[in-house]
Design a protein around this motif. Sequence first.
Motif, mmCIF file in Angstrom:
data_model
loop_
_atom_site.group_PDB
_atom_site.id
_atom_site.type_symbol
_atom_site.label_atom_id
_atom_site.label_comp_id
_atom_site.label_asym_id
_atom_site.label_seq_id
_atom_site.Cartn_x
_atom_site.Cartn_y
_atom_site.Cartn_z
ATOM 1 N N LEU A 26 27.448 10.565 -26.438
ATOM 2 C CA LEU A 26 25.892 10.149 -25.969
ATOM 3 C C LEU A 26 26.264 9.620 -24.275
ATOM 4 O O LEU A 26 25.157 10.526 -23.546
ATOM 5 N N SER A 27 27.167 8.791 -23.792
ATOM 6 C CA SER A 27 27.265 8.347 -22.363
ATOM 7 C C SER A 27 27.451 9.738 -20.987
ATOM 8 O O SER A 27 26.391 9.371 -20.861
ATOM 9 N N ARG A 28 27.385 10.638 -21.236
ATOM 10 C CA ARG A 28 27.511 11.509 -20.538
ATOM 11 C C ARG A 28 26.816 12.452 -20.718
ATOM 12 O O ARG A 28 26.044 12.330 -19.151
ATOM 13 N N ASN A 29 26.153 12.688 -21.483
ATOM 14 C CA ASN A 29 25.239 13.279 -21.420
ATOM 15 C C ASN A 29 23.880 12.253 -21.360
ATOM 16 O O ASN A 29 22.594 13.018 -21.199
ATOM 17 N N GLY A 30 23.488 11.508 -21.845
ATOM 18 C CA GLY A 30 22.219 10.677 -21.847
ATOM 19 C C GLY A 30 22.247 10.244 -19.961
ATOM 20 O O GLY A 30 21.350 9.822 -20.097
ATOM 21 N N ARG A 31 23.623 10.687 -19.401
ATOM 22 C CA ARG A 31 22.387 10.092 -18.253
ATOM 23 C C ARG A 31 21.619 10.754 -17.502
ATOM 24 O O ARG A 31 21.071 9.791 -16.723
ATOM 25 N N VAL A 32 22.120 11.511 -17.693
ATOM 26 C CA VAL A 32 20.964 12.638 -16.844
ATOM 27 C C VAL A 32 19.660 12.639 -17.385
ATOM 28 O O VAL A 32 18.668 11.967 -16.657
ATOM 29 N N PHE A 33 19.783 11.843 -18.611
ATOM 30 C CA PHE A 33 18.895 11.992 -19.108
ATOM 31 C C PHE A 33 18.166 10.596 -18.877
ATOM 32 O O PHE A 33 16.033 10.294 -18.636
ATOM 33 N N LEU A 34 18.065 9.976 -18.848
ATOM 34 C CA LEU A 34 18.428 7.796 -18.764
ATOM 35 C C LEU A 34 17.390 8.644 -16.765
ATOM 36 O O LEU A 34 16.712 7.638 -16.242
ATOM 37 N N ALA A 35 17.910 9.027 -16.215
ATOM 38 C CA ALA A 35 17.718 9.503 -14.543
ATOM 39 C C ALA A 35 16.399 9.856 -14.600
ATOM 40 O O ALA A 35 15.431 9.339 -13.790
ATOM 41 N N ASP A 36 16.511 11.207 -15.057
ATOM 42 C CA ASP A 36 14.795 11.207 -15.244
ATOM 43 C C ASP A 36 14.010 9.716 -16.183
ATOM 44 O O ASP A 36 13.235 10.444 -15.251
ATOM 45 N N VAL A 37 14.043 9.610 -16.937
ATOM 46 C CA VAL A 37 13.309 8.440 -17.550
ATOM 47 C C VAL A 37 12.934 7.469 -16.786
ATOM 48 O O VAL A 37 11.403 7.059 -16.216
ATOM 49 N N LEU A 38 13.862 7.360 -15.520
ATOM 50 C CA LEU A 38 14.137 6.450 -14.455
ATOM 51 C C LEU A 38 13.453 6.972 -13.137
ATOM 52 O O LEU A 38 13.733 5.704 -12.276
ATOM 53 N N HIS A 39 12.493 7.956 -12.998
ATOM 54 C CA HIS A 39 12.325 8.380 -12.705
ATOM 55 C C HIS A 39 13.785 8.543 -10.887
ATOM 56 O O HIS A 39 13.479 8.329 -9.578
ATOM 57 N N GLY A 40 15.028 8.815 -11.422
ATOM 58 C CA GLY A 40 15.311 9.266 -10.454
ATOM 59 C C GLY A 40 16.660 7.456 -9.919
ATOM 60 O O GLY A 40 17.017 7.984 -8.981
ATOM 61 N N ASN A 41 15.979 6.677 -10.454
ATOM 62 C CA ASN A 41 17.147 5.625 -10.247
ATOM 63 C C ASN A 41 18.448 5.646 -10.730
ATOM 64 O O ASN A 41 18.403 5.192 -12.035
ATOM 65 N N GLU A 42 19.406 5.850 -10.337
ATOM 66 C CA GLU A 42 20.716 6.203 -10.808
ATOM 67 C C GLU A 42 21.591 5.101 -10.745
ATOM 68 O O GLU A 42 22.208 4.859 -12.060
ATOM 69 N N LYS A 43 21.537 3.769 -9.967
ATOM 70 C CA LYS A 43 21.869 3.328 -9.858
ATOM 71 C C LYS A 43 21.025 2.083 -11.762
ATOM 72 O O LYS A 43 21.753 1.156 -12.437
ATOM 73 N N LEU A 44 20.197 2.527 -11.667
ATOM 74 C CA LEU A 44 19.233 1.801 -12.661
ATOM 75 C C LEU A 44 19.752 2.747 -14.149
ATOM 76 O O LEU A 44 20.144 2.160 -15.411
ATOM 77 N N ALA A 45 19.762 3.742 -13.968
ATOM 78 C CA ALA A 45 19.607 4.653 -15.024
ATOM 79 C C ALA A 45 21.672 4.197 -16.245
ATOM 80 O O ALA A 45 21.722 4.553 -16.428
ATOM 81 N N ASP A 46 22.224 3.905 -14.424
ATOM 82 C CA ASP A 46 23.907 3.467 -15.023
ATOM 83 C C ASP A 46 23.962 2.134 -15.184
ATOM 84 O O ASP A 46 25.230 2.297 -17.081
#
Length: 135
Positions: A26-46
């Motif tokens: 979930l962590s590995r595959n959910g990171r991409v989804f979170l980055a999309d949800v959070l408008h590309g904010n990688e630090k917040l997605a992590d």
Amino acid sequence: MDRTVIAYVIYLVVSIGLTVWVARTLSRNGRVFLADVLHGNEKLADAVNHLLVVGFYLVNLGFVALYLSDDDTVTDTRGVFEALSAKLGVVLLVLGVMHLANVYVLNKIRRRGVMEREQNPPVPPQAWTTPAAQA
């Protein structure tokens, strides 16, 4: 060693292994989804991804620990398999429900972001056009 203890050890090893595997997936595959949800904010997605994984571990490992105890004593090999199948089946169902709950919540957040983006026009209005007279 008592068969009940053997069943407990197998249950803990398999349950913890499954929990770790699902959390990593979930962590590995959910990171991409979170980055999309959070408008590309990688630090917040992590950061959100890490918090979700920690919460996933706490809930699932807490459930595994609480569900460990059994009132029945396992007397034969058949009893070991029956106890393990019941306990592991419930653990797998809880892991699945937790996964679906995470996906549902993230999808709701994503949809809200998409709706907000669609409400704003892509280009501001350039000029005013007078409506045509009816014939």
